[in-house]
Scaffold this active site. Structure first.
Site, PDB file in Angstrom:
ATOM      1  N   GLU A  48       0.871  -1.164   0.000  1.00  0.00           N
ATOM      2  CA  GLU A  48       0.000   0.000   0.000  1.00  0.00           C
ATOM      3  C   GLU A  48       0.919   1.229   0.000  1.00  0.00           C
ATOM      4  O   GLU A  48       1.735   1.392   0.892  1.00  0.00           O
ATOM      5  CB  GLU A  48      -0.830  -0.074   1.285  1.00  0.00           C
ATOM      6  CG  GLU A  48      -1.887   0.970   1.435  1.00  0.00           C
ATOM      7  CD  GLU A  48      -2.595   0.848   2.804  1.00  0.00           C
ATOM      8  OE1 GLU A  48      -2.723  -0.273   3.349  1.00  0.00           O
ATOM      9  OE2 GLU A  48      -3.008   1.892   3.318  1.00  0.00           O
ATOM     10  N   ASP A  59      -4.894   9.539  10.123  1.00  0.00           N
ATOM     11  CA  ASP A  59      -3.537   9.144  10.485  1.00  0.00           C
ATOM     12  C   ASP A  59      -3.048   9.768  11.783  1.00  0.00           C
ATOM     13  O   ASP A  59      -3.284  10.944  12.053  1.00  0.00           O
ATOM     14  CB  ASP A  59      -2.567   9.502   9.354  1.00  0.00           C
ATOM     15  CG  ASP A  59      -2.753   8.573   8.164  1.00  0.00           C
ATOM     16  OD1 ASP A  59      -2.688   7.351   8.378  1.00  0.00           O
ATOM     17  OD2 ASP A  59      -3.001   9.054   7.044  1.00  0.00           O
TER      18      ASP A  59
END
Lengths: 257, 388
Positions: A48, A59
């Protein structure tokens, strides 16, 4: 039914009795290409690649820091995809990007750019099912597999609709929270993976909060595989690509029956 | 048909709005939408909110004609006095509504983002009153320039966390509040402070602020018997502007949302998606969100609420910009001519009115004075040092 390259790879791993390992690397972070090669050489099934965004709301600190550094180094979606094209690591690649990157480029144009760069899949964490129609249509047409995220908060009547739209794999979010390393694997990780496994044949991979080899081994007792993000990026930031390779080899050993 | 849209399940105002959030938050947004719809139609909830607004926040807020400044500019200028609300700005309208709703939903804790600190102070206030835990995220730059409000929030029992990521202003405070919410969604309500974010926030927050426009319309009718020619408000995310616009959207009044030159989402942006919504957004050629730069922390935001994008796209509202220099002049102009120190945010509206006055001679102008300037006095002391 025929599957895309990403889903085919993960299904084959499962059919052979194994578990999948998908590391995450922030595109454009210094040394990112070496890190991808190190992952591929040490047992990753797919990779990824994060396209850094100015406002990464899913995140935690490590990937925020990596994204900011990649942006400061001048990384753009175009520059990263150009370099991805020449990577040739022999395993499927997916991009992880926030939706404005897609929307700004235009759905068709972005889907075509991914396919043209040899990218098989796309993971867009701020594009939930209800908003995903126009993108999915363009992605399907270009042969790009759209990975759907499933979260522990989803009621039972929602999960079947999410997995019905999933291509490549289902990204089973391991906990309530953003990416980052945690001391222990949350119970929610295996709970959700179990709920998903009961309703879909699409490979189910646990990501977010799977922080080391031991936790990965716990997760794959239920799931078809794991995604390793912050733990990989921390090693790249602190020690470089070789340390990433060693870590991936360690996780691979831990999840091999 | 009214131009004041009630969005459907897709949360759209025209092409704008929507719900672009991590999957974890989708059920929470859906629950909030259902809870708000239910509460808004529940007479008990509305009665409780109305009594808080009148007995606690001090509503209705007044309408003041600026005789001195009006005469000087050659217009009739009226101020809707949201600065006189408890906590010093319009923000309390929305916060009381949301915290009351959060309590009704069984939440024990709220998180909020804040720019200038007005929404943070209002959130801390409502949380103290209604007995919820409160955490406020504030950009490190804003913590510095709005230290008085930081202390205020702490006095009220809230925890304030300085955000050091990105541009360290409002945009990053929103990111951090959303990250907190993703992790705590079961016990926590995200008390978003403007007409932005994922559905139902833009709609819900506008409904909570409609009281501004509804009161002002009634007051104008009573005082003058006619509607204003122009309704002017500053726009960052755009909550005070949507509040007052909603009362006049179906009249002939010009609606003017004044943006800072360094944070002109409508003026300089293009459609994009951030913070859960599709709206005009300042971004670079690759879709990276750009940092806004404004003298006023409350307007230092590269996006704008989706309903403003919609009103701009259909030409119903205008979104001109003013510079920091014009704002500093507007701030002093209001203070000296009327004895009212406006918030720096509202000084944007003053600046536009004074600049445009030659073109609107004799017109009736209604301005939303959405906050008072006490919080900005320290910053202005530095800026005007020796120039008074």
């Amino acid at each position: 039914m025929t599957y895309g390259r990403l889903e085919t790879q993960l299904r084959q791993r499962r059919e052979a009795g194994g578990k999948s390992l998908v590391p995450y690397i922030t595109g454009g972070y210094p040394g990112w290409q070496d890190a991808i090669r190190a992952c591929a050489a040490n047992g990753a099934d797919a990779i990824e690649i994060g396209l850094p965004f100015s406002d990464p709301v899913m995140d935690g600190p490590i990937i925020q820091q990596a994204s900011q550094k990649a942006l400061q180094a001048g990384a753009t979606p175009i520059s990263i995809l150009q370099e991805v094209r020449s990577l040739d690591v022999g395993i499927p690649l997916a991009v992880m990007c926030y939706y404005n990157t897609v929307f700004h480029a235009g759905h068709e144009r972005f889907a075509f750019a991914l396919a043209d760069s040899g990218v098989s899949g796309a993971i867009i964490p701020d594009l939930p099912l209800e908003e995903s129609g126009p993108w999915c249509e363009a992605a399907d047409a270009a042969g790009v597999e759209t990975v759907m995220l499933a979260a522990p908060t989803a009621p039972d009547d929602r999960l079947p609709r999410v997995v019905a739209r999933a291509r490549g794999f289902v990204y089973s979010v391991g906990l309530l929270g953003v990416t980052g390393e945690r001391a222990a694997l949350e119970l929610t990780a295996t709970d959700l993976a179990r709920r998903l496994k009961a309703i879909t044949e699409v490979p189910v991979l646990v990501g977010v909060g799977v922080s080391n080899a031991q936790q990965a081994a716990q997760a794959v007792q239920v799931a078809d595989g794991v995604i390793q993000g912050a733990s990989v990026m921390r090693r790249l930031i602190e020690s470089g690509a070789d340390a990433v390779g060693e870590y991936i080899a360690e996780v691979r050993r831990a999840i091999t029956p | 048909m009214s131009l004041l849209i009630t969005p459907g399940a897709d949360g759209r105002f025209g092409e704008f709005g929507g719900r672009f959030v991590p999957e974890t938050l989708v059920p929470a947004c859906q629950e909030l939408e259902a809870a708000f719809t239910q509460a808004w139609n529940d007479a008990d909830y509305r009665r409780e909110l109305d009594s808080l607004l009148s007995e606690y926040a001090g509503r209705p807020s007044g309408l003041t004609e600026c005789h001195n400044l009006g005469k000087q500019l050659g217009i009739r200028l009226f101020l809707k006095r949201e600065d006189l609300n408890h906590t010093g700005s319009h923000k309390i309208n929305n916060v009381l509504g949301q915290v009351l709703l959060a309590k009704r939903m069984g939440k024990k804790r709220i998180v909020a983002e804040t720019g200038a600190g007005q929404h943070g102070v209002a959130s801390a206030t409502a949380a103290a009153l209604l007995g919820l835990e409160c955490k406020v995220y504030m950009g490190a730059v804003d913590v510095e320039r709005q230290s008085l409000n930081v202390f205020r929030m702490k006095l009220l029992g809230a925890q304030v966390e300085a955000v050091h990521s990105g541009s360290r202003t409002l945009k990053d405070a929103v990111n951090e509040a959303m990250r907190d919410w993703v992790a705590t969604v079961e016990s926590t309500h995200y008390c978003l402070g403007s007409v932005m974010g994922p559905h139902p926030y833009p709609f819900m927050v506008r409904q909570f602020h409609r009281v501004i426009g509804d009161e002002a319309r009634e007051q104008m009718q009573e005082r003058l018997g006619v509607m204003p020619d122009a309704v002017v408000a500053c726009v960052g995310g755009g909550s005070n502007a949507m509040g007052i616009f909603s009362g006049f959207i179906d009249t002939d009044a010009r609606l003017i949302g004044v943006e800072p030159a360094g944070g002109a989402a409508v003026g300089r942006g293009q459609p994009g998606v951030v913070h859960g919504m599709k709206s005009y957004l300042m971004q670079d050629e690759h879709g990276q969100v750009q940092e806004a730069h404004s003298i006023s922390a409350g307007l230092d935001y590269p996006g704008v609420g989706p309903e403003h994008s919609y009103l701009a796209s259909i030409g119903r509202a205008e979104y001109p910009t003013v510079t920091d220099e014009e704002v500093i002049a507007g701030f002093q102009l209001m203070a000296r001519s009327e004895g009212i120190i406006p918030a720096l945010e509202c000084a944007h509206a003053v600046a536009w009115i004074s600049r445009e006055a030659p073109k609107i001679q004799g017109k009736i102008v209604l301005m939303n004075l959405s906050g008072r300037g006490d919080k900005d006095v320290g910053q202005m002391m530095d800026i005007l040092d020796g120039k008074l």
